[in-house]
Design a protein around this motif. Structure first.
Motif, short mmCIF file in Angstrom:
data_model
loop_
_atom_site.label_atom_id
_atom_site.label_comp_id
_atom_site.label_asym_id
_atom_site.label_seq_id
_atom_site.Cartn_x
_atom_site.Cartn_y
_atom_site.Cartn_z
N GLU A 1 23.45 -4.85 27.41
CA GLU A 1 22.40 -5.51 28.20
C GLU A 1 22.53 -7.02 28.20
O GLU A 1 21.98 -7.70 29.07
N GLN B 1 25.19 -7.12 37.42
CA GLN B 1 25.53 -7.22 36.00
C GLN B 1 27.04 -7.41 35.92
O GLN B 1 27.81 -6.55 36.36
N ARG C 1 22.19 -4.08 40.29
CA ARG C 1 20.89 -3.76 39.68
C ARG C 1 19.83 -4.31 40.63
O ARG C 1 19.82 -5.50 40.95
N ARG D 1 25.02 -8.75 28.98
CA ARG D 1 25.97 -9.25 29.97
C ARG D 1 25.25 -10.10 31.02
O ARG D 1 24.09 -9.86 31.35
N LEU E 1 23.76 -11.65 34.30
CA LEU E 1 23.20 -11.13 35.54
C LEU E 1 23.21 -12.24 36.58
O LEU E 1 22.66 -13.32 36.35
N GLY F 1 31.50 -6.07 38.57
CA GLY F 1 30.08 -6.00 38.31
C GLY F 1 29.46 -4.74 38.88
O GLY F 1 30.08 -4.02 39.69
#
Length: 315
Positions: A251, A234, A191, A253, A255, A188
């Motif tokens: 996007e 992510q 973010r 994926r 979180l 990962g």
């Protein structure tokens, strides 16, 4: 924080440091990149969902004290906050696990990086440095960008000016392997999302900003209320590339929320503390391991070598 054993990585790191000094000039006691900044104190509190991803100690304990540094791009300590070159902004987070024991996150406000490895990045900096206004087109940087689509994409990615550094999202550019208590692992990228939401300024407002606006605003803001960010990861799908910082993941994926950082005060001696602290882009903690991304060892070497230079500089 040891230097890598790979002599080639250390040589690239020294070459890159020399190139940064040539681009921005020597500024003893300051970083060769992201020189201008501000350090704050706070606390990290994990979310219940974090343990599904990693067994790292700051995810399994109730809370962890943190040290955070916001920064502007370039090696210019006095770069005006409304200069386009001040973007992307940086955010580095240290989780203080015990005395002299820590793990860090290093991020910036553009998702991705212009090059895959140190050799390409050095070529990129050399091309930029050789492309002054007096150089006719095609300039070296134009030729470089024309032959390196990932770098062109990074340069062309919009980099808007936030109304506050507390209202910007920051991205970890490299992937890590997260391992939970059941020994299940996933890759990962970090973010870091502001609780207050993203907010950006129009061009006319940017033009009116004071040279130190963003740091004055941070100091004022944190005196009124704590500044909070959510730390997310992510998660890569099995088909996603995990060793190349130039490649974005979709996007859609998953979180996973690791927790919330809450900033409560600015260091009284922020310049002294910034000179001393050396952030480490490699986690070096149980439950989070580096990927095979070649930028990780290079960045760690640059941070350590430049940190030693910074600490040795006369006040």
């Amino acid at each position: 924080m040891p230097l890598p054993n790979d002599e080639k990585v250390v040589a690239f790191a020294n070459d890159l440091l020399a190139r940064f000094h040539k681009l921005f000039g020597p500024h003893p006691g300051f970083r060769p990149a992201h020189a201008k900044g501000l350090m704050l104190n706070g606390t990290f509190k994990p979310a219940a969902s974090g343990a599904s991803l990693t067994r790292a100690p700051h995810i399994t304990r109730e809370s962890t004290p943190i040290t955070v540094r916001f920064s502007n791009s370039t090696g210019l300590p006095n770069i005006p906050d409304n200069s386009p070159d001040a973007n992307p902004r940086g955010l580095a987070i240290r989780f203080n696990l015990a005395e002299h024991v820590h793990t860090d996150i290093v991020s910036h406000s553009t998702d991705g990086f212009p090059t895959r490895d140190g050799a390409e990045f050095l070529e990129f900096l050399k091309a930029a440095g050789a492309s002054g206004p007096e150089v006719p087109s095609p300039k070296p940087i134009e030729r470089f960008l024309g032959s390196h689509p990932a770098a062109l994409r990074f340069v062309q990615t919009p980099k808007p000016f936030p109304s506050s550094l507390a209202r910007e999202t920051y991205f970890g550019i490299t992937a890590f392997r997260f391992i939970n208590a059941q020994e299940k692992s996933k890759y990962g990228r970090y973010r870091i999302v502001p609780e207050a939401g993203n907010d950006y300024l129009a061009d006319d407002a940017v033009a009116r900003l004071r040279p130190d606006y963003h740091y004055e605003e941070l100091e004022h803001r944190v005196k009124q209320d704590p500044i909070r960010f959510k730390i997310l990861v992510q998660v890569a799908a099995p088909v996603d590339t995990t060793d190349d910082a130039t490649i974005h993941w979709p996007e859609g994926r998953e979180l996973v929320e690791l927790g919330t950082l809450e900033l409560t005060s600015v260091f009284a001696d922020t310049l002294v503390q910034q000179k001393q602290i050396i952030f480490d882009p490699i986690p070096r903690v149980d439950g989070i391991e580096p990927s095979a991304d070649p930028l990780l060892e290079l960045r760690a070497a640059i941070y350590l070598l430049s940190g030693r230079e910074r600490r040795a500089a006369k006040a």
